[in-house]
Design an enzyme around this catalytic site. Sequence first.
Site, PDB file in Angstrom:
ATOM      1  N   HIS A   1       0.845  -1.192   0.000  1.00  0.00           N
ATOM      2  CA  HIS A   1       0.000   0.000   0.000  1.00  0.00           C
ATOM      3  C   HIS A   1       0.882   1.245   0.000  1.00  0.00           C
ATOM      4  O   HIS A   1       1.249   1.759   1.064  1.00  0.00           O
ATOM      5  CB  HIS A   1      -0.900   0.003   1.238  1.00  0.00           C
ATOM      6  CG  HIS A   1      -1.805  -1.187   1.331  1.00  0.00           C
ATOM      7  ND1 HIS A   1      -1.346  -2.445   1.673  1.00  0.00           N
ATOM      8  CD2 HIS A   1      -3.144  -1.316   1.125  1.00  0.00           C
ATOM      9  CE1 HIS A   1      -2.358  -3.294   1.675  1.00  0.00           C
ATOM     10  NE2 HIS A   1      -3.455  -2.643   1.354  1.00  0.00           N
TER      11      HIS A   1
ATOM     12  N   GLY B   1      -3.356  -3.988  11.457  1.00  0.00           N
ATOM     13  CA  GLY B   1      -3.790  -4.473  10.154  1.00  0.00           C
ATOM     14  C   GLY B   1      -5.298  -4.563  10.135  1.00  0.00           C
ATOM     15  O   GLY B   1      -5.952  -3.934   9.297  1.00  0.00           O
TER      16      GLY B   1
ATOM     17  N   HIS C   1      -4.006   3.192  -3.322  1.00  0.00           N
ATOM     18  CA  HIS C   1      -4.209   2.626  -1.990  1.00  0.00           C
ATOM     19  C   HIS C   1      -3.550   1.268  -1.805  1.00  0.00           C
ATOM     20  O   HIS C   1      -2.690   1.115  -0.931  1.00  0.00           O
ATOM     21  CB  HIS C   1      -5.712   2.512  -1.691  1.00  0.00           C
ATOM     22  CG  HIS C   1      -6.022   2.113  -0.286  1.00  0.00           C
ATOM     23  ND1 HIS C   1      -5.775   0.852   0.213  1.00  0.00           N
ATOM     24  CD2 HIS C   1      -6.557   2.796   0.743  1.00  0.00           C
ATOM     25  CE1 HIS C   1      -6.126   0.784   1.480  1.00  0.00           C
ATOM     26  NE2 HIS C   1      -6.620   1.958   1.822  1.00  0.00           N
TER      27      HIS C   1
ATOM     28  N   SER D   1     -22.200 -10.062  37.527  1.00  0.00           N
ATOM     29  CA  SER D   1     -22.499 -11.404  37.012  1.00  0.00           C
ATOM     30  C   SER D   1     -21.247 -12.209  36.704  1.00  0.00           C
ATOM     31  O   SER D   1     -21.211 -13.421  36.920  1.00  0.00           O
ATOM     32  CB  SER D   1     -23.347 -11.306  35.735  1.00  0.00           C
ATOM     33  OG  SER D   1     -24.626 -10.776  36.002  1.00  0.00           O
TER      34      SER D   1
ATOM     35  N   GLU E   1     -17.565  -4.863  24.340  1.00  0.00           N
ATOM     36  CA  GLU E   1     -16.750  -6.073  24.465  1.00  0.00           C
ATOM     37  C   GLU E   1     -15.506  -6.050  23.583  1.00  0.00           C
ATOM     38  O   GLU E   1     -14.421  -6.473  24.008  1.00  0.00           O
ATOM     39  CB  GLU E   1     -17.591  -7.308  24.120  1.00  0.00           C
ATOM     40  CG  GLU E   1     -18.685  -7.622  25.122  1.00  0.00           C
ATOM     41  CD  GLU E   1     -19.998  -6.925  24.807  1.00  0.00           C
ATOM     42  OE1 GLU E   1     -20.996  -7.184  25.504  1.00  0.00           O
ATOM     43  OE2 GLU E   1     -20.015  -6.107  23.846  1.00  0.00           O
TER      44      GLU E   1
ATOM     45  N   HIS F   1     -28.263 -16.296  24.421  1.00  0.00           N
ATOM     46  CA  HIS F   1     -27.210 -16.147  25.421  1.00  0.00           C
ATOM     47  C   HIS F   1     -26.520 -17.461  25.778  1.00  0.00           C
ATOM     48  O   HIS F   1     -25.505 -17.444  26.468  1.00  0.00           O
ATOM     49  CB  HIS F   1     -27.787 -15.535  26.709  1.00  0.00           C
ATOM     50  CG  HIS F   1     -28.063 -14.071  26.613  1.00  0.00           C
ATOM     51  ND1 HIS F   1     -28.797 -13.511  25.594  1.00  0.00           N
ATOM     52  CD2 HIS F   1     -27.685 -13.027  27.409  1.00  0.00           C
ATOM     53  CE1 HIS F   1     -28.877 -12.202  25.764  1.00  0.00           C
ATOM     54  NE2 HIS F   1     -28.203 -11.885  26.854  1.00  0.00           N
TER      55      HIS F   1
END
Length: 651
Positions: free
Chosen positions: A11, A99, A246, A370, A400, A462
């Site tokens: 690139h 990356g 690019h 929890s 997360e 879940h």
Amino acid sequence: MDAVQAANSGHPGMPMGMAEIAVALWQRHLRHNPANPAWPDRDRFVLSNGHGSMLLYSLLHLTGYDLPMAELRNFRKLHSKTPGHPEYGMTPGVETTTGPLGQGIANAVGMALAEKLLAAEYNRPGFDLVNHFTYCFVGDGCLMEGISHEACSLAGTLALGKLIALYDDNGISIDGQVAGWFADDTPKRFEAYGWQVIRNVDGHDVDAVDAAIKKAKREKTRPTLICCKTVIGKGSPKRAGTSKAHGEALGVDEVAATRAAIGWSHAPFEIPQAVYDGWSAKANGAKLEKKWQRVARAYAKAHPAEAEVFKRRVAGALPAGWPAAAAALMEQTNAKAETLATRKASQNAITALAPLLPEMVGGSADLAGSVFTNWPGAVVVTPGSINTAGGNFINYGVREFAMAAIGNGLTLHGAFLPQAGTFLTFADYSRNALRMAALMKIRNIFVFTHDSIGLGEDGPTHQSVEHAASLRLIPGMDVWRPCDTVETAAAWIAAVERRDGPSCLLFTRQNVPFQQRDAAAIDNIRRGGYVLSDASAPRAVIIGTGSELQLAMAAKEKLAAEGIAVRVVSMPSTSLFDRQDAAYRDAVLPRGVPRVSVEAGVTEGWHKYVGLDGVAIGLDRFGESAPGGELFKYFGFTPEKVVSAVKSVIK
């Protein structure tokens, strides 16, 4: 251009478009020492848009790192120190593997957070032992990725004033002009996060970029985004400003035309000595580190205890009292013989070990109550206290992916051992950061609870069925699924002691019974799989893991009543078991003895252990919404089902 062209791959556009930005930062601001890339108080530099790796390799080469021209010639070649994207541990001066777009800026947030916490903990009046900036280059792709929102939002909330991101605003990605799919008002977005935003900086004006960085460094309570307007592939007569610059080599003719256009007459890979002399950071880097070492020596005289712990943490070593503490935890846990959910047993282990490990930083994705990754005495990191009290527990919010990647940044910075938790089914959100931790071989502890249909009423959205097997597929990832309190303690000890990679610890929501073991069995837990309960001349082996180990033990008792002797093997970590020598593996799983495995998840992977003639009891479908106990019976996770399977394999 030359390296990308020689590889005929890469690139070139980003390095050409960000060259002046790099000049401003690397020649006028970045504090680093090429002779010692691990100097603790160096500024951190992250190339989040890692496809532009040749820019970083060029900077490292020019400033004096151990990256000779031969390595640049070997760009993207097998075993070179210049891989297609920057890789931590392969190239001196590369702070993190980048990356997958967006993860670099999240790693940078973790590094800046580490600097804040470490400074709050160790700096004293007159002694700035920890005082450095984290700089990050980002592109449009990084800011399109959702992880950039997660991480940068938290960075603004936590007031990480020493985080400075330089945005390559060139308006181009592989598919063309981004205006058709990325029309966000990026400056307003970051202002909404609580960042200082410096708009409309000419990215090709070194002085303008320099002035923006100076302004960013004066800001103490907000991270800064410097929006640099650039032209991708600048200097290329035909490719500048286009998507063709690019992700592909310019071509021999265009490289020649570009050299003529910018007035560079030297042969490929030829750099005049005067250029090296002007770029070398060796003398100044040595001077900067020497100055810091004087501060560190004075600090050690004034605060010897703190200095000793700081030195240990930076080295990544465990405290002298660790072996005794680990042994005591195992002994006490075994003596208590408690029936507990392994998520609670995990919290007990953390509570026992955390006082000995000031480097431990816990956290959760809005689930501390929890997943139990907190402990008595943990100090929550808040915007109001981060500069003074610091802290060792981070409320990541429902983020997360960022949580995992920020944890990677904490580890990469040094002096920290991150552990953070969420439900196992949400491991999918953080998957690529887990993979990057394994690729980089760094210590990060990922806690995943509510590990099966045993979580019950929340239903199949879940309930994890494929996740344990999926995590086991990641090369270099140690996955633990303990069956009781003792195996849980052993899993934590192994994860903390591991120096060459991350660990995933999978825990139950529901209670599981304590299993009796002799000393040899306790010692063999660390080997990933071991004989928990044996019999004379066993006719079959039952392999259990996690909460299903109790089914194996109950089945053994029923079979014994019928005169059928079986061995029960507990397999809390297939990762560890697979690394044992063949003699040990064969002793645990003797050849010629039929085998049955039981796990409340997909059967994928278990035939490796039971063989094609064995039986893998599992769940190759999604769950249902009902109490966990009912679901185990409904899906056939019963001692009777295990007994039936054993009888089917006995000849």
